[in-house]
Design a protein around this motif. Structure first.
Motif, short mmCIF file in Angstrom:
data_model
loop_
_atom_site.label_atom_id
_atom_site.label_comp_id
_atom_site.label_asym_id
_atom_site.label_seq_id
_atom_site.Cartn_x
_atom_site.Cartn_y
_atom_site.Cartn_z
N GLY A 7 0.85 -1.19 0.00
CA GLY A 7 0.00 0.00 0.00
C GLY A 7 0.89 1.24 0.00
O GLY A 7 2.10 1.14 0.28
N CYS A 8 0.30 2.38 -0.35
CA CYS A 8 1.12 3.61 -0.44
C CYS A 8 0.29 4.83 -0.09
O CYS A 8 -0.83 5.00 -0.58
CB CYS A 8 1.71 3.75 -1.85
N GLN A 9 0.88 5.68 0.75
CA GLN A 9 0.17 6.88 1.23
C GLN A 9 0.25 8.06 0.25
O GLN A 9 -0.36 9.08 0.51
CB GLN A 9 0.77 7.32 2.57
N HIS A 10 0.97 7.92 -0.83
CA HIS A 10 1.07 9.06 -1.75
C HIS A 10 -0.17 9.25 -2.62
O HIS A 10 -0.38 10.30 -3.19
CB HIS A 10 2.34 8.93 -2.61
N ARG A 11 -0.95 8.19 -2.75
CA ARG A 11 -2.30 8.28 -3.36
C ARG A 11 -2.30 8.89 -4.78
O ARG A 11 -3.22 9.64 -5.12
CB ARG A 11 -3.24 9.08 -2.45
N CYS A 12 -1.30 8.59 -5.57
CA CYS A 12 -1.29 9.10 -6.94
C CYS A 12 -2.53 8.58 -7.68
O CYS A 12 -2.84 7.39 -7.57
CB CYS A 12 -0.02 8.67 -7.66
N ILE A 13 -3.19 9.46 -8.40
CA ILE A 13 -4.48 9.07 -8.98
C ILE A 13 -4.32 8.01 -10.07
O ILE A 13 -5.26 7.31 -10.40
CB ILE A 13 -5.28 10.29 -9.52
N TYR A 14 -3.11 7.90 -10.63
CA TYR A 14 -2.87 6.99 -11.76
C TYR A 14 -2.21 5.68 -11.35
O TYR A 14 -1.85 4.88 -12.21
CB TYR A 14 -1.98 7.69 -12.79
N CYS A 15 -2.01 5.46 -10.05
CA CYS A 15 -1.12 4.37 -9.60
C CYS A 15 -1.56 2.99 -10.11
O CYS A 15 -2.69 2.56 -9.89
CB CYS A 15 -1.04 4.36 -8.09
N ASP A 16 -0.62 2.30 -10.73
CA ASP A 16 -0.87 0.97 -11.29
C ASP A 16 -0.96 -0.10 -10.18
O ASP A 16 -1.55 -1.16 -10.39
CB ASP A 16 0.28 0.65 -12.26
N SER A 44 9.12 0.00 -6.31
CA SER A 44 8.33 -0.35 -7.49
C SER A 44 6.83 -0.45 -7.21
O SER A 44 6.02 -0.08 -8.05
CB SER A 44 8.83 -1.66 -8.10
N MET A 45 6.44 -0.91 -6.02
CA MET A 45 5.01 -1.10 -5.73
C MET A 45 4.47 -0.09 -4.72
O MET A 45 3.28 -0.03 -4.46
CB MET A 45 4.77 -2.51 -5.16
N ASN A 46 5.38 0.63 -4.08
CA ASN A 46 4.99 1.67 -3.13
C ASN A 46 6.20 2.59 -2.96
O ASN A 46 7.28 2.26 -3.45
CB ASN A 46 4.58 1.08 -1.78
N ASP A 47 5.99 3.71 -2.30
CA ASP A 47 7.12 4.63 -2.12
C ASP A 47 7.80 4.33 -0.79
O ASP A 47 7.17 4.43 0.26
CB ASP A 47 6.63 6.09 -2.17
N PRO A 48 9.11 3.97 -0.83
CA PRO A 48 9.80 3.65 0.41
C PRO A 48 9.93 4.83 1.37
O PRO A 48 10.29 4.66 2.53
CB PRO A 48 11.18 3.17 -0.06
N THR A 59 11.57 7.19 -5.83
CA THR A 59 10.77 7.85 -4.80
C THR A 59 10.19 9.17 -5.33
O THR A 59 10.64 9.70 -6.35
CB THR A 59 11.60 8.12 -3.53
N LYS A 60 9.20 9.67 -4.58
CA LYS A 60 8.69 11.02 -4.85
C LYS A 60 8.94 11.91 -3.63
O LYS A 60 8.29 12.95 -3.51
CB LYS A 60 7.18 10.97 -5.12
N SER A 61 9.83 11.48 -2.75
CA SER A 61 9.95 12.20 -1.49
C SER A 61 11.36 12.69 -1.19
O SER A 61 12.34 11.96 -1.37
CB SER A 61 9.49 11.31 -0.34
N HIS A 80 -7.71 -2.01 -0.43
CA HIS A 80 -7.59 -0.78 0.37
C HIS A 80 -6.21 -0.14 0.19
O HIS A 80 -5.52 0.21 1.16
CB HIS A 80 -7.82 -1.07 1.85
N PHE A 81 -5.77 -0.03 -1.05
CA PHE A 81 -4.39 0.32 -1.39
C PHE A 81 -3.83 1.52 -0.61
O PHE A 81 -2.71 1.48 -0.10
CB PHE A 81 -4.28 0.57 -2.90
N ASP A 82 -4.62 2.62 -0.54
CA ASP A 82 -4.05 3.78 0.15
C ASP A 82 -4.73 4.06 1.49
O ASP A 82 -4.45 5.06 2.13
CB ASP A 82 -4.07 5.03 -0.75
S1 SF4 Z 1 3.36 3.51 -5.47
FE1 SF4 Z 1 4.18 5.26 -6.57
S2 SF4 Z 1 2.59 5.79 -8.06
FE2 SF4 Z 1 1.64 4.46 -6.50
S3 SF4 Z 1 0.77 5.87 -4.98
FE3 SF4 Z 1 2.84 5.34 -4.29
S4 SF4 Z 1 4.18 6.93 -5.09
FE4 SF4 Z 1 2.27 7.03 -6.21
#
Ligand code: SF4
Length: 290
Positions: A32-41, A83-87, A116-118, A51-53
């Motif tokens: 799961g990932c808290q960044h909640r990107c709207i396009y996340c694969d 690759s599947m979430n942001d560390p 990462t995006k952080s 319940h991904f995010d």
């Molecule tokens: S895994 Fe990557 S693309 Fe998906 S919500 Fe997290 S940061 Fe965004």
């Protein structure tokens, strides 16, 4: 909600050869990932992450597992994170799971590549400098140069401008750093202005490479979520997607060929590589085993 789980295995083998990032292993400390990107694969059905995010699963035994698994590896190939979430999602700030894992990786002398995006990645600068004695590469995902648009499409992630500042610090410390410029959302991010601005900013802040992926992929749960966000953020755009892409998995940007050409020209002008410089010592290490 944050939930603790016990993992059975931590390092996954990456199918060889990995021509994108040169990885040997992949590692996820969270689900799961808290960044909640709207396009996340990662929302796609095939990954089975419900319940991904809304529910972040933390692998509480990850550090012990990593130590055991690294001690058994004969080839010190690159380990990928992100690759599947942001560390470096917000929960990492309290748990320091990625930070502790990197310390173990440094101790065992393995190379790493992080996506990462952080800017939280800077907390681990000293460890990354140590890992970089062998090889460390940090790729910041940037899909728009505009902070306002970034907050719309990646609402839980730090500002694009903060990612760029972090990139500058890493570059100044001799760590390979660049951009994963993907996805480029059709009708939203596929403009000459956006691509030009990303490449210019990346150059200004010390990127040595940009790995580009034009367009986006869409399938099942990922598509449903994305369309629900489009309805809120960009009213009317869903219809254009449905008309243009139907059920297609790959969704090409507008003027894709022109944008790819522009991207190549800009990279050439700024001296930015379109591929990541891969870890080079693995073959030599394998030979030395015989
Ligand atoms: S895994 Fe990557 S693309 Fe998906 S919500 Fe997290 S940061 Fe965004």
């Amino acid at each position: 909600m944050i939930k603790e789980i016990e993992a059975k295995v931590l390092l996954a083998h990456v199918k060889q050869p990995d021509t994108w990032f040169g990885l040997k292993y992949n590692m996820n400390l969270y689900r799961g990932c808290q960044h909640r990107c709207i396009y996340c694969d990662s929302r796609s059905q095939c990954y089975g992450i419900d319940h991904f995010d809304r529910e972040i699963l933390v692998k509480v035994n990850a550090i012990d597992l990593l130590r055991e698994e690294l001690a058994r590896k004969r080839v010190k190939g690159p380990i990928g994170l992100g690759s599947m979430n942001d560390p470096y999602m917000p929960v990492e700030e309290q748990l320091n799971l990625t930070g502790r894992a990197l310390q173990v990786i440094a101790q065992y002398g393995f190379p790493v590549h992080i996506i990462t995006k952080s800017d939280l990645v800077l907390r681990d600068l000293e460890t990354l400098i140590k890992i970089n004695e062998r090889y460390a590469a940090i790729s910041f995902t940037i899909t728009t140069a505009d902070d306002g648009l970034g907050k719309k499409v990646e609402p839980g992630a730090p500002l694009v401008s903060d990612r760029l500042k972090a990139m500058r610090v890493l570059a100044d410390h001799g760590i390979r750093t660049g951009v994963t410029m993907m996805p480029i959302l059709p009708f939203i991010e596929d403009s000459v202005e956006n691509i030009s601005a990303i490449v210019a900013r990346a150059h200004e802040y010390g990127a040595s490479y940009i790995i580009a992926g034009f367009g986006m992929t869409l399938r099942d749960r990922q598509r449903a979520y994305y369309y629900s966000r489009l309805d809120r953020l960009f009213p009317g755009l869903r219809d254009r997607y449905v008309r243009r892409f139907g059920d297609s998995y790959h969704c090409e940007p507008n003027d894709g060929a022109m944008l790819r050409g522009l991207f190549s020209d800009l990279c050439a002008r700024y001296g930015i590589a379109a591929r990541i410089p891969l870890y080079a010592s693995e073959a030599a290490e394998q030979l030395s085993l015989f």
